[in-house]
Design a protein around this motif. Structure first.
Motif, PDB file in Angstrom:
ATOM      1  N   ILE A 162      56.291  40.781  31.303  1.00 41.92           N
ATOM      2  CA  ILE A 162      55.355  41.617  31.988  1.00 41.92           C
ATOM      3  C   ILE A 162      55.780  43.019  32.202  1.00 41.92           C
ATOM      4  N   LEU A 163      55.240  43.906  31.554  1.00 40.18           N
ATOM      5  CA  LEU A 163      55.624  45.379  31.588  1.00 40.18           C
ATOM      6  C   LEU A 163      55.118  45.942  32.882  1.00 40.18           C
ATOM      7  N   SER A 164      53.624  45.412  33.147  1.00 37.14           N
ATOM      8  CA  SER A 164      53.230  46.207  34.316  1.00 37.14           C
ATOM      9  C   SER A 164      51.819  45.179  34.681  1.00 37.14           C
ATOM     10  N   PHE A 165      51.308  45.236  36.023  1.00 41.49           N
ATOM     11  CA  PHE A 165      50.320  44.373  36.162  1.00 41.49           C
ATOM     12  C   PHE A 165      49.423  45.010  37.141  1.00 41.49           C
ATOM     13  N   ASN A 166      48.116  44.779  36.924  1.00 42.62           N
ATOM     14  CA  ASN A 166      47.166  45.385  37.925  1.00 42.62           C
ATOM     15  C   ASN A 166      47.238  44.705  39.304  1.00 42.62           C
ATOM     16  N   TYR A 178      43.383  25.522  43.680  1.00 38.32           N
ATOM     17  CA  TYR A 178      43.700  26.556  43.934  1.00 38.32           C
ATOM     18  C   TYR A 178      44.441  27.110  42.523  1.00 38.32           C
ATOM     19  N   TYR A 179      43.845  28.447  42.167  1.00 39.20           N
ATOM     20  CA  TYR A 179      44.576  28.956  40.737  1.00 39.20           C
ATOM     21  C   TYR A 179      44.931  30.245  40.978  1.00 39.20           C
ATOM     22  N   CYS A 180      46.237  30.530  40.428  1.00 38.78           N
ATOM     23  CA  CYS A 180      47.076  31.790  40.420  1.00 38.78           C
ATOM     24  C   CYS A 180      46.599  32.801  39.278  1.00 38.78           C
ATOM     25  N   ASN A 181      46.216  33.762  39.345  1.00 35.54           N
ATOM     26  CA  ASN A 181      45.772  34.496  38.759  1.00 35.54           C
ATOM     27  C   ASN A 181      46.552  35.890  38.461  1.00 35.54           C
ATOM     28  N   LEU A 182      46.843  36.373  37.100  1.00 33.50           N
ATOM     29  CA  LEU A 182      47.229  37.779  36.890  1.00 33.50           C
ATOM     30  C   LEU A 182      46.465  38.417  36.044  1.00 33.50           C
ATOM     31  N   VAL A 183      46.487  39.655  36.523  1.00 32.00           N
ATOM     32  CA  VAL A 183      45.666  40.840  35.598  1.00 32.00           C
ATOM     33  C   VAL A 183      46.733  41.788  35.119  1.00 32.00           C
ATOM     34  N   THR A 184      46.841  41.933  33.783  1.00 30.79           N
ATOM     35  CA  THR A 184      47.216  42.963  33.191  1.00 30.79           C
ATOM     36  C   THR A 184      46.387  43.892  32.238  1.00 30.79           C
ATOM     37  N   SER A 185      46.556  43.906  30.863  1.00 29.76           N
ATOM     38  CA  SER A 185      45.616  44.347  30.314  1.00 29.76           C
ATOM     39  C   SER A 185      44.853  43.221  29.644  1.00 29.76           C
ATOM     40  N   ARG A 186      45.258  41.849  30.093  1.00 29.37           N
ATOM     41  CA  ARG A 186      44.704  40.570  29.793  1.00 29.37           C
ATOM     42  C   ARG A 186      44.517  39.819  31.244  1.00 29.37           C
ATOM     43  N   VAL A 187      43.871  38.737  31.222  1.00 25.90           N
ATOM     44  CA  VAL A 187      43.940  38.138  32.371  1.00 25.90           C
ATOM     45  C   VAL A 187      44.426  36.556  32.068  1.00 25.90           C
ATOM     46  N   PHE A 188      45.496  36.286  33.025  1.00 26.85           N
ATOM     47  CA  PHE A 188      45.884  34.940  32.835  1.00 26.85           C
ATOM     48  C   PHE A 188      45.718  33.990  33.954  1.00 26.85           C
ATOM     49  N   TRP A 189      45.348  32.879  33.928  1.00 29.62           N
ATOM     50  CA  TRP A 189      45.337  31.857  34.651  1.00 29.62           C
ATOM     51  C   TRP A 189      46.369  30.488  34.831  1.00 29.62           C
ATOM     52  N   GLY A 190      46.556  30.111  35.975  1.00 32.15           N
ATOM     53  CA  GLY A 190      47.497  28.961  36.097  1.00 32.15           C
ATOM     54  C   GLY A 190      46.773  27.593  35.732  1.00 32.15           C
ATOM     55  N   GLN A 191      47.060  26.403  35.843  1.00 34.90           N
ATOM     56  CA  GLN A 191      46.529  25.331  35.598  1.00 34.90           C
ATOM     57  C   GLN A 191      45.874  24.852  36.813  1.00 34.90           C
ATOM     58  N   GLY A 192      46.152  25.401  37.944  1.00 38.73           N
ATOM     59  CA  GLY A 192      45.600  24.988  39.384  1.00 38.73           C
ATOM     60  C   GLY A 192      46.482  23.849  40.038  1.00 38.73           C
ATOM     61  N   THR A 193      46.467  24.021  41.474  1.00 34.98           N
ATOM     62  CA  THR A 193      47.061  22.892  42.146  1.00 34.98           C
ATOM     63  C   THR A 193      46.032  22.432  43.271  1.00 34.98           C
ATOM     64  N   GLN A 194      45.933  21.163  43.501  1.00 35.25           N
ATOM     65  CA  GLN A 194      44.947  20.520  44.357  1.00 35.25           C
ATOM     66  C   GLN A 194      45.488  20.727  45.790  1.00 35.25           C
ATOM     67  N   VAL A 195      44.660  21.255  46.845  1.00 38.70           N
ATOM     68  CA  VAL A 195      44.711  21.160  48.259  1.00 38.70           C
ATOM     69  C   VAL A 195      43.548  20.570  48.735  1.00 38.70           C
ATOM     70  N   THR A 196      44.278  19.472  49.655  1.00 39.24           N
ATOM     71  CA  THR A 196      43.024  18.777  50.366  1.00 39.24           C
ATOM     72  C   THR A 196      43.567  18.815  51.795  1.00 39.24           C
ATOM     73  N   VAL A 197      42.558  19.062  52.617  1.00 42.63           N
ATOM     74  CA  VAL A 197      42.700  19.250  53.937  1.00 42.63           C
ATOM     75  C   VAL A 197      41.765  18.152  54.759  1.00 42.63           C
ATOM     76  N   SER A 198      42.576  16.977  55.380  1.00 39.77           N
ATOM     77  CA  SER A 198      41.685  15.913  56.095  1.00 39.77           C
ATOM     78  C   SER A 198      41.272  16.323  57.344  1.00 39.77           C
ATOM     79  N   SER A 199      40.262  15.947  57.949  1.00 36.94           N
ATOM     80  CA  SER A 199      39.841  16.363  59.275  1.00 36.94           C
ATOM     81  C   SER A 199      40.254  15.332  60.259  1.00 36.94           C
TER      82      SER A 199
END
Length: 114
Positions: free
Chosen positions: A28-32, A93-114
Motif C-alpha cells: 500500500i503506497l498510500s491510502f485515503n 463488522y467489516y474492515c474497509n480500506l480506501v486507496t485508489s480502490r476499495v478493499f473489504w475484509g471478510q467480516g467478524t461477528q459481534v454479538t452482544v447479549s442483554s
C-alpha cells in the motif's frame, strides 16, 4: 494483492468490551481512509468509524463516546475498541480500506447479549 483480515469478534454481555483488529497485507503506497462498517440482520451495511490518512476520525452518532478507532502504521493494522456494548451493536463488522480502490475484509461477528 491487498488483503484485510479481521479478528476479535465474539459474544459479550451488554456493558462489556471488545477490540477488533484488521490486519492489512500487501503493498500500500498510500491510502485515503481506513474504517469499520457493520451490518445487522435485515439492515444495510453502515459506517461505524473511519480514520483518514491525516489522522482525523469520524464516528457514527450511535457509537460516539463508546468506540475508538486507531491504527498502528508499523503493524499495518487498524483497531476498533468497543466499550459499553449494547445489544443493538450486534452485527457483522467489516474492515474497509480506501486507496485508489476499495478493499473489504471478510467480516467478524459481534454479538452482544442483554
Amino acid at each position: 494483492q491487498v488483503q484485510l483480515v479481521e479478528s476479535g469478534g465474539g459474544l459479550v454481555q451488554a456493558g462489556g468490551s471488545l477490540r477488533l483488529s484488521c490486519a492489512i497485507s500487501g503493498t500500500i503506497l498510500s491510502f485515503n481512509a481506513m474504517g469499520w462498517y457493520r451490518q445487522a440482520p435485515g439492515k444495510q451495511r453502515a459506517l461505524v468509524a473511519v480514520i483518514r490518512s491525516g489522522g482525523r476520525t469520524n464516528y457514527a452518532d450511535s457509537v460516539k463516546g463508546r468506540f475508538t478507532i486507531s491504527r498502528d502504521n508499523a503493524k499495518n493494522t487498524v483497531y476498533l475498541q468497543m466499550n459499553s456494548l449494547k445489544p443493538e451493536d450486534t452485527a457483522v463488522y467489516y474492515c474497509n480500506l480506501v486507496t485508489s480502490r476499495v478493499f473489504w475484509g471478510q467480516g467478524t461477528q459481534v454479538t452482544v447479549s442483554s
